[in-house]
Design an enzyme around this catalytic site. Structure first.
Site, PDB file in Angstrom:
ATOM      1  N   GLU A   8      -5.513  -5.841  -0.882  1.00  0.00           N
ATOM      2  CA  GLU A   8      -5.122  -4.574  -0.271  1.00  0.00           C
ATOM      3  C   GLU A   8      -4.103  -4.919   0.800  1.00  0.00           C
ATOM      4  O   GLU A   8      -4.418  -5.601   1.770  1.00  0.00           O
ATOM      5  CB  GLU A   8      -6.336  -3.878   0.340  1.00  0.00           C
ATOM      6  CG  GLU A   8      -6.006  -2.554   0.997  1.00  0.00           C
ATOM      7  CD  GLU A   8      -7.160  -1.999   1.809  1.00  0.00           C
ATOM      8  OE1 GLU A   8      -6.905  -1.456   2.902  1.00  0.00           O
ATOM      9  OE2 GLU A   8      -8.319  -2.135   1.374  1.00  0.00           O
ATOM     10  N   CYS A  12      -6.620   1.460   7.614  1.00  0.00           N
ATOM     11  CA  CYS A  12      -5.703   1.269   6.485  1.00  0.00           C
ATOM     12  C   CYS A  12      -5.322   2.598   5.838  1.00  0.00           C
ATOM     13  O   CYS A  12      -4.329   2.677   5.113  1.00  0.00           O
ATOM     14  CB  CYS A  12      -6.331   0.341   5.451  1.00  0.00           C
ATOM     15  SG  CYS A  12      -7.975   0.852   4.915  1.00  0.00           S
TER      16      CYS A  12
END
Length: 533
Positions: A271, A308
């Protein structure tokens, strides 16, 4: 994000439980320090950076535990015991994590509960057995061509390398979702600890290793290494079979490339970065401009903008209603308390990113982000630009700026929305705010949702992306650079990253694994000749 459970604090000292080898000479050791981001001062020396020999020893020891992890019942007991151990030492873990991250006790208590909840959820998943995806197709000679007897299920890949995230010292770190899902799959784990929270990592590693011992497993099913070079050595080690990463585009891409360049490439589930666009329709802003502005301000400053899934770019219509929304957003940001970022490097990068964006032509800053009253804190900010003025020279506005700042793009019509979305890379999330009439079944709204699915892994309506529920249907991933694969790092299906399918053809019943035998001695859910049982 929930509460730590009761229990007597674990007596294991910080740093114990991490496998190390004796260094020669001792003077060559590079210390790993725990640092308080509120003051910038060193708290304690936690460990030493791992050498290549340390990494090799940790991986080989982990590899030796694969047979012990093979039993599903033992893994279930281990995951639940690990959750209990974390809760028993919860007070110390939360206090240490706060001292290393400045995220606050309330937030971290919730994160600990999320972490233990993940471990128990994966224990339930392993106990159920559906993750094995058992499929049996009996032989059928009447088909053209004839079909042989085929039986398929999934096996663990092997040792998994996990790279801990900075912004979630528990839920995406040593005991986090990557580690929990890999262990659930039957894969031992070697974690490369994040330098922002080494003491927290040591405490969590000790809890996980104690949980392994409680379940009768070797403690080396989980180990931790420290240091940049250790992370590189880890992804290159021939006994590492897969890797999970949460972090920056630059760091993640370097590791991804290293994983692909190995003589035997391995899956790398990274990620990397996400802008998380939000589209506010003209009808929605007319209906509830102030509510949307206030909600956006809360979402983009949550955790000092270090999520995030922080909304980093917002498309708002030009006109009086859009102005009302921006006025409310600006007021919310000005009223927000300045906060600490996770470390000095991130603070410097945030301030540099704000300065770079401020210098771009046609960009306004109705709320200027920058240094707070305390020089170690930052205050949130906002940039605006018209969609018609957004050009190639504004590419920086379409990149994530980690911290409490977002970009608002003012659009005149739907064509400008489409133009901005076309210029964007993949994201973890995409959000649309609709009016009540649009949400009731508007064709244009449905088309916009379809458009957003092309660039994101999770699409939200009338909500905010900050907050990732741990649930079987969750998907936390997205097109590159959000992630390097199509998998999720949150939710039950995260276990699939660490498994590989294998099929047996025309194999005598007595030689088949128990999972694939006709009498189903393990009572597993499966599909037999097209029928789910």
């Amino acid at each position: 994000m929930g509460s730590a459970g009761p229990g007597r604090p674990c007596e294991t000292p910080v740093g114990e439980g991490i496998r190390r080898t004796r260094r020669t000479p001792v003077a060559a050791a590079v210390p790993v320090w725990s640092v308080d981001p509120r003051t910038g001062k060193q708290r304690e020396r936690v460990a030493d950076e791992a050498t290549a020999a340390d990494v090799d020893a940790a991986v080989r020891a982990a590899h030796q535990t694969l047979p012990a992890l093979a039993d599903r019942g033992t893994r279930v007991a281990f995951l639940r015991a690990a959750a209990k151990r974390l809760e028993a030492d919860g007070e110390r873990i939360v206090a240490t994590a706060d001292a290393e991250s400045a995220l606050g006790g309330t937030r971290l208590t919730g994160e600990l509960a999320r972490t233990t909840g993940q471990l128990r959820a994966f224990a339930d998943e392993v106990e159920d057995g559906g993750y094995l995806d058992v499929i049996i197709d009996h032989a059928d000679p009447a088909l053209t061509p004839p079909r042989p007897d085929l039986r398929r299920y999934k096996l663990p890949l092997g040792v998994v390398a996990v790279y801990a995230a900075s912004n979630f010292p528990l839920a995406f770190s040593v005991p986090g979702g990557d580690t929990a899902s890999a262990l659930a799959a039957g894969c031992p784990v070697v974690v490369k600890a994040h330098p922002d929270h080494p003491a927290t990592s040591a405490l969590c590693a000790a809890a996980l290793r104690a949980g392994a011992a409680d379940a009768g497993l070797p403690e080396d099913v989980v180990s931790v290494v420290h240091g940049f070079d250790a992370g590189v050595e880890l992804v290159r080690h021939p006994l590492v079979s897969a890797a999970g990463f949460t972090g920056s585009v630059k760091g993640g891409r370097a590791l991804f490339d290293a994983a692909a360049a190995r003589p035997r490439p391995i899956p790398f589930h990274g990620e990397l970065g996400s802008l998380n666009p939000v589209v506010v329709t003209r009808e929605a802003v007319a209906e509830r401009a102030e509510q949307i502005g206030e909600g956006l301000g809360g979402s983009m400053t949550l955790g000092t903008g270090q999520f995030c899934v922080k909304p980093g770019l917002v498309l708002v219509p030009e006109g009086a209603d859009g102005d009302r929304m921006l006025d409310k957003l600006a007021g919310t940001l000005r009223a927000a308390t300045p906060g600490h970022l996770l470390d000095d490097r991130m603070r410097d990068a945030f301030l540099a990113g704000v300065t770079e964006r401020s210098a771009l032509r046609q960009v306004a800053a109705p709320v200027a982000a920058g240094v707070g009253e305390d020089a170690r804190t930052v205050r949130p900010g906002l940039f605006t630009i018209r969609a018609a003025e957004l050009g190639e020279e504004h590419a920086l506005l379409l990149e994530e700026c980690f911290g409490p700042v977002s970009v608002v793009v003012r659009y005149a019509d739907e064509a400008e929305i489409e133009s901005v979305l076309d210029a964007m890379d993949g994201s973890l999330t995409a959000t649309v705010h609709l009016s009540s009439a649009e949400a009731a079944g508007d064709a244009d709204a449905a088309a916009l949702l379809t458009r957003l699915t092309k660039i994101a892994g999770r699409v939200l309506v009338n909500g905010w992306p900050t907050g990732v529920a741990v649930a079987p249907a969750q998907h936390h991933g997205g097109p590159y650079p959000a992630t390097t694969s199509t998998s999720t790092s949150v939710g039950a299906t995260a276990i699939e990253r660490w498994l590989r399918p294998v099929a047996f053809q025309d194999t005598p019943e007595a030689l088949l694994p128990e999972e694939l035998r006709d009498d189903n001695p393990l009572g597993l859910p499966r599909r037999v000749d097209g029928v789910r049982e």
